[in-house]
Design a protein around this motif. Structure first.
Motif, PDB file in Angstrom:
ATOM      1  N   HIS A   1       0.733  -1.249   0.158  1.00 22.60           N
ATOM      2  CA  HIS A   1       0.021  -0.054   0.061  1.00 22.60           C
ATOM      3  C   HIS A   1       0.791   1.362   0.003  1.00 22.60           C
ATOM      4  O   HIS A   1       0.249   2.185   0.008  1.00 22.60           O
ATOM      5  CB  HIS A   1      -0.891   0.103   1.332  1.00 22.60           C
ATOM      6  CG  HIS A   1      -1.768  -1.308   1.298  1.00 22.60           C
ATOM      7  ND1 HIS A   1      -3.048  -1.341   0.528  1.00 22.60           N
ATOM      8  CD2 HIS A   1      -1.902  -2.245   2.123  1.00 22.60           C
ATOM      9  CE1 HIS A   1      -3.547  -2.472   0.524  1.00 22.60           C
ATOM     10  NE2 HIS A   1      -2.766  -3.144   1.803  1.00 22.60           N
ATOM     11  N   GLY A   2       2.327   1.145  -0.001  1.00 20.14           N
ATOM     12  CA  GLY A   2       3.019   2.330   0.141  1.00 20.14           C
ATOM     13  C   GLY A   2       3.411   2.765   1.221  1.00 20.14           C
ATOM     14  O   GLY A   2       4.493   3.480   1.611  1.00 20.14           O
ATOM     15  N   THR A   3       2.601   2.704   2.533  1.00 22.74           N
ATOM     16  CA  THR A   3       2.799   3.159   3.976  1.00 22.74           C
ATOM     17  C   THR A   3       2.122   2.097   4.789  1.00 22.74           C
ATOM     18  O   THR A   3       1.253   1.222   4.388  1.00 22.74           O
ATOM     19  CB  THR A   3       2.405   4.418   4.060  1.00 22.74           C
ATOM     20  OG1 THR A   3       0.841   4.477   4.049  1.00 22.74           O
ATOM     21  CG2 THR A   3       2.998   5.594   3.141  1.00 22.74           C
ATOM     22  N   ALA A   4       2.684   2.136   6.038  1.00 25.06           N
ATOM     23  CA  ALA A   4       2.210   1.163   7.043  1.00 25.06           C
ATOM     24  C   ALA A   4       2.099   1.851   8.351  1.00 25.06           C
ATOM     25  O   ALA A   4       3.145   2.450   8.582  1.00 25.06           O
ATOM     26  CB  ALA A   4       2.626  -0.118   7.061  1.00 25.06           C
ATOM     27  N   ARG A   5       1.030   2.069   9.050  1.00 24.51           N
ATOM     28  CA  ARG A   5       0.919   2.770  10.472  1.00 24.51           C
ATOM     29  C   ARG A   5       1.804   2.082  11.282  1.00 24.51           C
ATOM     30  O   ARG A   5       1.079   0.850  11.798  1.00 24.51           O
ATOM     31  CB  ARG A   5      -0.491   3.065  10.896  1.00 24.51           C
ATOM     32  CG  ARG A   5      -0.623   3.655  11.893  1.00 24.51           C
ATOM     33  CD  ARG A   5      -0.980   5.305  12.305  1.00 24.51           C
ATOM     34  NE  ARG A   5      -0.697   6.112  11.164  1.00 24.51           N
ATOM     35  CZ  ARG A   5      -1.562   6.815  10.725  1.00 24.51           C
ATOM     36  NH1 ARG A   5      -2.970   6.719  10.999  1.00 24.51           N
ATOM     37  NH2 ARG A   5      -1.403   7.640   9.542  1.00 24.51           N
ATOM     38  N   VAL A   6       2.785   2.310  12.086  1.00 26.17           N
ATOM     39  CA  VAL A   6       3.477   1.394  12.935  1.00 26.17           C
ATOM     40  C   VAL A   6       2.813   1.593  14.271  1.00 26.17           C
ATOM     41  O   VAL A   6       2.866   0.559  15.043  1.00 26.17           O
ATOM     42  CB  VAL A   6       4.977   1.680  12.817  1.00 26.17           C
ATOM     43  CG1 VAL A   6       5.601   1.057  13.812  1.00 26.17           C
ATOM     44  CG2 VAL A   6       5.842   1.447  11.483  1.00 26.17           C
ATOM     45  N   LEU A   7       2.970   2.752  14.592  1.00 26.10           N
ATOM     46  CA  LEU A   7       2.367   3.003  16.107  1.00 26.10           C
ATOM     47  C   LEU A   7       1.655   4.521  16.056  1.00 26.10           C
ATOM     48  O   LEU A   7       1.985   5.274  15.181  1.00 26.10           O
ATOM     49  CB  LEU A   7       3.479   2.758  17.231  1.00 26.10           C
ATOM     50  CG  LEU A   7       4.858   3.287  16.978  1.00 26.10           C
ATOM     51  CD1 LEU A   7       4.731   4.900  17.611  1.00 26.10           C
ATOM     52  CD2 LEU A   7       5.662   2.721  17.721  1.00 26.10           C
ATOM     53  N   SER A   8       1.069   4.756  17.170  1.00 27.46           N
ATOM     54  CA  SER A   8       0.661   6.169  17.713  1.00 27.46           C
ATOM     55  C   SER A   8       1.207   6.630  18.810  1.00 27.46           C
ATOM     56  O   SER A   8       1.561   5.801  19.901  1.00 27.46           O
ATOM     57  CB  SER A   8      -0.878   6.298  17.523  1.00 27.46           C
ATOM     58  OG  SER A   8      -1.431   5.915  16.379  1.00 27.46           O
ATOM     59  N   CYS A   9       1.602   7.985  18.781  1.00 27.08           N
ATOM     60  CA  CYS A   9       2.331   8.526  19.988  1.00 27.08           C
ATOM     61  C   CYS A   9       1.369   9.637  20.557  1.00 27.08           C
ATOM     62  O   CYS A   9       0.698  10.218  19.815  1.00 27.08           O
ATOM     63  CB  CYS A   9       3.644   9.014  19.781  1.00 27.08           C
ATOM     64  SG  CYS A   9       5.048   7.874  18.949  1.00 27.08           S
ATOM     65  N   ASP A  10       1.420  10.048  21.760  1.00 26.78           N
ATOM     66  CA  ASP A  10       0.690  11.040  22.398  1.00 26.78           C
ATOM     67  C   ASP A  10       1.458  12.429  22.040  1.00 26.78           C
ATOM     68  O   ASP A  10       0.572  13.423  22.105  1.00 26.78           O
ATOM     69  CB  ASP A  10       0.685  11.086  24.055  1.00 26.78           C
ATOM     70  CG  ASP A  10      -0.406   9.825  24.212  1.00 26.78           C
ATOM     71  OD1 ASP A  10      -1.152   9.640  23.513  1.00 26.78           O
ATOM     72  OD2 ASP A  10       0.182   9.312  25.230  1.00 26.78           O
ATOM     73  N   THR A  11       2.650  12.863  21.771  1.00 24.65           N
ATOM     74  CA  THR A  11       3.225  13.808  21.315  1.00 24.65           C
ATOM     75  C   THR A  11       3.866  13.585  19.936  1.00 24.65           C
ATOM     76  O   THR A  11       4.541  12.806  19.634  1.00 24.65           O
ATOM     77  CB  THR A  11       4.308  14.283  22.528  1.00 24.65           C
ATOM     78  OG1 THR A  11       5.447  13.629  22.443  1.00 24.65           O
ATOM     79  CG2 THR A  11       3.520  14.246  24.013  1.00 24.65           C
ATOM     80  N   ARG A  12       4.124  14.893  19.443  1.00 22.81           N
ATOM     81  CA  ARG A  12       5.014  15.006  18.293  1.00 22.81           C
ATOM     82  C   ARG A  12       6.380  14.791  18.459  1.00 22.81           C
ATOM     83  O   ARG A  12       6.933  13.868  17.756  1.00 22.81           O
ATOM     84  CB  ARG A  12       4.838  16.523  17.689  1.00 22.81           C
ATOM     85  CG  ARG A  12       5.428  16.622  16.458  1.00 22.81           C
ATOM     86  CD  ARG A  12       5.284  17.912  15.820  1.00 22.81           C
ATOM     87  NE  ARG A  12       6.012  18.369  14.862  1.00 22.81           N
ATOM     88  CZ  ARG A  12       5.820  19.328  14.160  1.00 22.81           C
ATOM     89  NH1 ARG A  12       4.965  20.166  14.259  1.00 22.81           N
ATOM     90  NH2 ARG A  12       6.547  19.512  12.807  1.00 22.81           N
TER      91      ARG A  12
END
Length: 88
Positions: A50-61
């Protein structure tokens, strides 16, 4: 990219490239993010398909940028994205 809002989430996205193979990408994700080999291979497969994959999410930039920098230092392409409800 705008600063994080109170309800915002920052994402680490893995990108497909023609250099790195699944085992190498899985190793990087295990080393940096603590993911198991099977999850790393599945994410590498998703990035290729798909070109990209979401690895994880973080609370802060800052957290997301630190993880992306570590992934990139190991030669794998990754970027930070903001949750769509926070963009703009």
């Amino acid at each position: 990219m705008t600063e994080r809002t109170a309800r915002g989430r920052w994402h680490v996205d893995l990108h497909h490239d023609d250099v790195n193979r699944y085992p190498g990408m899985a190793f990087v994700l295990r080393h940096v993010c603590g993911l198991d080999k099977e999850t790393g291979v599945a994410l590498a497969d998703e990035a290729q398909r798909h070109g990209t994959a979401r690895v994880l999410s973080c609370d802060t930039r800052d957290d997301a940028e630190r993880i992306v920098a570590e992934i990139q230092l190991l030669g794998v392409r990754a970027t930070v994205s903001v949750a769509s409800e926070d963009a703009g």
